[in-house]
Design an enzyme around this catalytic site. Sequence first.
Site, PDB file in Angstrom:
ATOM      1  N   GLU A   1       1.675  -0.421  -5.038  1.00  0.00           N
ATOM      2  CA  GLU A   1       0.724   0.633  -5.362  1.00  0.00           C
ATOM      3  C   GLU A   1       1.581   1.883  -5.549  1.00  0.00           C
ATOM      4  O   GLU A   1       2.087   2.438  -4.575  1.00  0.00           O
ATOM      5  CB  GLU A   1      -0.289   0.847  -4.240  1.00  0.00           C
ATOM      6  CG  GLU A   1      -1.314   1.905  -4.596  1.00  0.00           C
ATOM      7  CD  GLU A   1      -2.231   2.256  -3.428  1.00  0.00           C
ATOM      8  OE1 GLU A   1      -3.356   2.716  -3.693  1.00  0.00           O
ATOM      9  OE2 GLU A   1      -1.825   2.092  -2.264  1.00  0.00           O
TER      10      GLU A   1
ATOM     11  N   ASP B   1       0.838  -1.193   0.000  1.00  0.00           N
ATOM     12  CA  ASP B   1       0.000   0.000   0.000  1.00  0.00           C
ATOM     13  C   ASP B   1       0.879   1.252   0.000  1.00  0.00           C
ATOM     14  O   ASP B   1       1.854   1.339   0.758  1.00  0.00           O
ATOM     15  CB  ASP B   1      -0.892  -0.025   1.251  1.00  0.00           C
ATOM     16  CG  ASP B   1      -1.782   1.182   1.367  1.00  0.00           C
ATOM     17  OD1 ASP B   1      -2.655   1.364   0.506  1.00  0.00           O
ATOM     18  OD2 ASP B   1      -1.596   1.952   2.331  1.00  0.00           O
TER      19      ASP B   1
END
Length: 720
Positions: free
Chosen positions: A386, A350
């Site tokens: 990401e 993330d």
Amino acid sequence: MRENSEIWPGKPYPLGSTFDGSGTNFALFSSAAQKVELCLIDEDGQEERVELTEVHAHVWHGYLPEVGPGQRYGYRVHGAYDPDSGLRCDPSKLLVDPYARVFDGDFDGHASLYSYDIYAQDPGTGRNEEDSLGHTMTSVVINPFFDWQGDKRPNTPVEETVIYEAHVKGMTMTHPDIPEHLRGTYAGMAHPVMLNYFQELGVTAVELMPVHQFLQDDRLRELGLRNYWGYNTFGFFAPHADYAQSQRPDEVVAEFKSMVRAFHSVGIEVILDVVYNHTAEGNHLGPTIAFRGIDNRAYYRVVEGDAAHYMDYTGTGNSLNVSHPHSLQLIMDSLRYWVTDMHVDGFRFDLASTLARELDDVDKKATFFDLIQQDPVVSQVKLIAEPWDVGHNGYQVGNFPPIWSEWNGKYRDTVRDFWRGEPATLGEFASRITGSSDLYANNGRRPTASINFITAHDGFTLRDLVSFNEKHNAANGEDNRDGESHNRSWNCGVEGPTEDEDIRKLRRRQQRNFITTLLLSQGTPMLAHGDEFGRTQNGNNNVYCQDNELAWMDWSMLDLPKNAAFFGFVKRVLRIRHNHPVFRRQRFLAGGPLGSDVRDRDVAWMVPSGKLMTQDDWDHDFGRALMVYLNGSAITESDAYGRPIKDDSFILIFNAHHGELEFTLPGRELGAKWKLIVDTADSGGYPEQETFISAGGTITCKDRTTMVLRQVEPPQFEDS
């Protein structure tokens, strides 16, 4: 206070609590501490403090014989409390162990969790030395021994990988064939019903949304909501305890391992969505539960010249200090633990750009990437970034090292724009469906570096993408209006549910278009859970706090004939991808010189008339239809045994125009014959009767439709 436990010197490594069968070694890093007390908590909540007097390289350690699995504990770290200097030691707070393998209890939001006076008129001021014992979670010693029963990793080649993004709780909470006591748990995910479902669908890897232990933040508590997604980690070595069927903390880890073992037994990999970019302690007004009280400046990036505040590249209040060796060690130790001890097969990071910010800008030569690259364990699993954060130059697509794959946000946006009829997207659409070589080919990567997706947990579901132009998030306490430009959605003419059957048919067709495009694009496809049968969130594009039926899978929808038919269509397209390597090339397509015929190309782009596209065609403002030829005889890769890979050739027809178009098929010089195998205009997604078209023949493609044709004559290889 209980009688003092016997303590031996112990060892400074490994960090955390380590049970060896006779006793437990405890080790905690803190360069800010002047004294560290290990606090043993009994079942009645009573505390025994044991001072750790052994210190080696800022690691405080000790060994307690006869202390074993199930023992609850925490730390009290004595040292300077001077927020303006970035020092926040506070022995009144019972701190959890950052390396704990499991936790017990809960953070109840009590004022004692904060080192400042939460009632002061000036936020963050004053001093609160109230003891947080009884209001915080405790760390728990585990039994590390587990019978893996010969578990073997699937090691699915990346070019064969199909990822399914899922939520442990949401997947099983309403499933009628899973016993109630298993719903929402790791054991529920490992139930044969779920394993059979994933196998039937045809995915090869399940990417679990955060399962590291996370915190329920106070703001959501006050609104009567809960953190559903879990992007609020504080325990980077611990499975989230609420997802365990077992009520005993020391059994949580074994349940997670059993789940992984079950997935591996049917050849499915487990990838974890991990959140190393920040912790759950938030900004300077957050609670003191672990890192802040252990060594604030080591674990967090503070503002230069204003150390009372934190650098925030994550939008959550803080950013982990990846320029500090012990923060980096925490991340690497955690990753290795989940691979070696928990047997997971990869990670999706993330806000991965945050981990590369050593100064201000993202640097692909950052120490974090160097550590990953040289690590003999972590470098060998699937690594997915990401590629953005909220800092300066935060979107870093294509800027990660060669062993990394990336969520391709440009793929998502371009494909959405194409199918909602936005002009001038044709050239980029062509690039995206062939692996995005413009983004990934410059540093030795392959098409599989592109994680292609249309939807993910963050945003509309696939069904909502074709049903809503605006977000409908009133339940989150947010403004509803978000705007078409952000969602890149199109409601097909009516906002939300409708009884208009023409609009409903168009929406189903658009979903089939998206699925066909996604699964037959070069790269690594990712499906969002429930999209395969039309899951809806009723227009809510951000269910991070909706731990309820709005966000959970509604398995009853699969019983509806139209949804069951769509599920069957998704399975069919996944089988096409699985059976035909021409859709999962390991190298970027080369194309060919302008003017050369299709026999000389691995891919050819054609206008509806069947002619090869010219530069003027690419630049045309209309840009809503094209035909793609994929040459199965021009695959340059070899299989695992060094043999050339041969496949059928295919034609893909994309018509995003609002009217039907006639396409002339190429290949007259080959004497080819083509079979129509996908037609998204059909209610089932493929023709009920076999349809064959000769080279040079024409086929009518209806408005907003995808067609896929396979060459059946002449056969291109013996097994065709």
